[in-house]
Design an enzyme around this catalytic site. Structure first.
Site, mmCIF file in Angstrom:
data_model
loop_
_atom_site.group_PDB
_atom_site.id
_atom_site.type_symbol
_atom_site.label_atom_id
_atom_site.label_comp_id
_atom_site.label_asym_id
_atom_site.label_seq_id
_atom_site.Cartn_x
_atom_site.Cartn_y
_atom_site.Cartn_z
ATOM 1 C CE LYS A 190 -12.254 -84.844 49.305
ATOM 2 N NZ LYS A 190 -12.785 -83.429 49.262
ATOM 3 C CE1 TYR B 238 -14.042 -87.527 47.390
ATOM 4 C CE2 TYR B 238 -13.449 -89.203 48.954
ATOM 5 C CZ TYR B 238 -14.068 -87.877 48.658
ATOM 6 O OH TYR B 238 -14.679 -87.182 49.716
ATOM 7 C CB SER C 252 -12.091 -87.588 52.414
ATOM 8 O OG SER C 252 -12.623 -88.848 52.699
HETATM 9 P P1 NDP Z 1 -22.676 -83.231 48.021
HETATM 10 O O1 NDP Z 1 -22.431 -84.248 46.681
HETATM 11 O O2 NDP Z 1 -23.821 -83.631 48.764
HETATM 12 O O3 NDP Z 1 -22.479 -81.734 47.703
HETATM 13 C C1 NDP Z 1 -21.621 -81.182 47.001
HETATM 14 C C2 NDP Z 1 -21.767 -79.625 46.718
HETATM 15 O O4 NDP Z 1 -20.677 -79.242 45.848
HETATM 16 C C3 NDP Z 1 -22.871 -79.778 45.559
HETATM 17 O O5 NDP Z 1 -23.770 -78.490 45.983
HETATM 18 C C4 NDP Z 1 -22.398 -79.730 44.322
HETATM 19 O O6 NDP Z 1 -23.184 -78.839 43.354
HETATM 20 C C5 NDP Z 1 -21.076 -78.787 44.852
HETATM 21 N N1 NDP Z 1 -20.038 -78.847 43.725
HETATM 22 C C6 NDP Z 1 -19.544 -79.729 43.195
HETATM 23 N N2 NDP Z 1 -18.792 -79.548 42.195
HETATM 24 C C7 NDP Z 1 -18.959 -78.227 41.895
HETATM 25 C C8 NDP Z 1 -18.345 -77.307 41.064
HETATM 26 N N3 NDP Z 1 -17.486 -77.848 40.252
HETATM 27 N N4 NDP Z 1 -18.482 -75.930 41.520
HETATM 28 C C9 NDP Z 1 -19.275 -75.605 42.281
HETATM 29 N N5 NDP Z 1 -20.000 -76.393 43.132
HETATM 30 C C10 NDP Z 1 -19.753 -77.642 43.036
HETATM 31 O O7 NDP Z 1 -21.304 -83.530 48.702
HETATM 32 P P2 NDP Z 1 -21.008 -83.820 50.461
HETATM 33 O O8 NDP Z 1 -21.959 -82.874 51.232
HETATM 34 O O9 NDP Z 1 -21.287 -85.284 50.823
HETATM 35 O O10 NDP Z 1 -19.578 -83.388 50.464
HETATM 36 C C11 NDP Z 1 -18.996 -82.134 50.710
HETATM 37 C C12 NDP Z 1 -17.527 -82.293 50.991
HETATM 38 O O11 NDP Z 1 -17.166 -83.558 51.868
HETATM 39 C C13 NDP Z 1 -16.762 -82.822 49.984
HETATM 40 O O12 NDP Z 1 -15.475 -82.179 49.821
HETATM 41 C C14 NDP Z 1 -16.518 -84.356 50.231
HETATM 42 O O13 NDP Z 1 -15.431 -84.868 49.340
HETATM 43 C C15 NDP Z 1 -16.342 -84.105 51.500
HETATM 44 N N6 NDP Z 1 -16.454 -85.553 52.386
HETATM 45 C C16 NDP Z 1 -17.727 -86.162 51.957
HETATM 46 C C17 NDP Z 1 -17.950 -87.476 52.415
HETATM 47 C C18 NDP Z 1 -19.348 -88.077 52.364
HETATM 48 O O14 NDP Z 1 -19.403 -89.354 52.707
HETATM 49 N N7 NDP Z 1 -20.491 -87.654 52.068
HETATM 50 C C19 NDP Z 1 -17.003 -88.044 53.641
HETATM 51 C C20 NDP Z 1 -15.802 -87.298 53.497
HETATM 52 C C21 NDP Z 1 -15.767 -86.282 53.043
HETATM 53 P P3 NDP Z 1 -24.110 -79.818 42.362
HETATM 54 O O15 NDP Z 1 -24.810 -81.055 43.151
HETATM 55 O O16 NDP Z 1 -24.691 -78.964 41.549
HETATM 56 O O17 NDP Z 1 -22.826 -80.590 41.540
#
Ligand code: NDP
Length: 245
Positions: free
Chosen positions: A154, A150, A137
């Protein structure tokens, strides 16, 4: 630029929603055999309806033993890995709690290390090389209000990426990260739904907007592909210039 992953096996964590889900679907469209890892069964069910060729793995990546078991077969055969799953929590620095600290580091750093170990051991044993992309991020390199834990996870992930690049490079395993700005997924909405906060952030992004999921997916596909075959250990901003200022 045409990218094909025909004949490649890919694992995407956190593939139930957001960036991970879109990445899994894009990889499948580019010909990869995709293993989608997440913890909510309903998300995997709907993903399979969308793309029946995807192989689902339902596991909480915070559980070391269950992850080892769940990835035993797929982990040993993967050519590509996207460490995307993460947990975000908002707490001011003075109110950070140990449970949120532990939960965040467990998913955002420790699980990345663990899944990468499983996959990289397989790549090394097969001698085929591979490409790993960690989803970091802009928060790894710039302090954001109420994002103490967070940001710290990261920041740790960026260094993990670099050390993995150093140690796995000799096996032709490349390791890079993408570092997006805000994307309005479930996680993005948690912190940036408030129009005032969102405007403060977009005003600091030279391109004047948040990233779309596709912006991030395209950079992930590039780093996974042979088009980036000499790129190793980078943290690639997908941030409209936020980190440049
Ligand atoms: P979302 O919350 O939309 O999706 C995250 C996914 O990861 C979900 O399917 C979630 O499942 C799964 N997940 C979380 N914890 C676990 C776990 N313990 N075991 C298995 N699966 C898990 O997140 P984003 O798509 O927004 O984020 C994706 C990546 O991008 C992350 O690494 C985030 O830090 C990074 N990012 C996001 C930004 C943003 O603004 N959105 C900005 C910068 C980086 P469930 O929903 O069931 O928990």
């Amino acid at each position: 630029m045409e990218i094909s992953f025909a004949g490649k096996r890919a694992i995407v964590t956190g593939a139930g929603k957001g960036i991970g889900r879109a990445t899994a679907l894009a990889l499948a469209r580019c010909g990869a055999e995709v293993v989608a890892v997440t913890r909510t069964r309903a998300d995997l069910d709907s993903l399979l309806l969308e793309c029946p060729s995807i192989r689902p793995v339902c596991v909480n990546l915070g559980d070391w033993g269950a992850t080892e078991e769940a990835l035993r077969e797929a982990g040993g055969n993967a050519d590509l890995l996207v460490n995307n799953a993460a947990y975000a929590t908002l707490q001011p620095f003075l109110e950070v709690t140990p449970d949120q600290f532990d939960m965040s580091f467990n998913i955002n750093v420790k699980a990345v290390l663990h899944v990468s170990q499983i996959v990289a051991r397989g790549m090394k044993a097969r001698g085929t090389g591979g490409s790993i992309v960690n989803i970091s991020s802009q928060a790894s390199q710039c302090a954001l209000q109420d994002h103490t834990v967070y940001c710290a996870t990261k920041g740790a992930l960026d260094m993990l990426t670099k050390v993995m690049a150093l140690e796995l490079g000799p096996y032709q395993i490349r390791v890079n990260s993408v570092n997006p700005t805000v994307v309005m997924t479930k996680m993005g909405r948690l912190a940036w739904s408030d129009p005032g906060k969102a405007k403060t952030m977009t005003s600091r992004i030279p391109l004047g907007r948040f990233a779309e999921v596709e912006d991030v997916v395209n950079s992930i596909l590039f780093l996974l592909s042979d088009k980036s075959s000499m790129t190793n250990g980078v943290t690639l901003p997908v941030d409209g210039g936020f980190l440049a200022c």
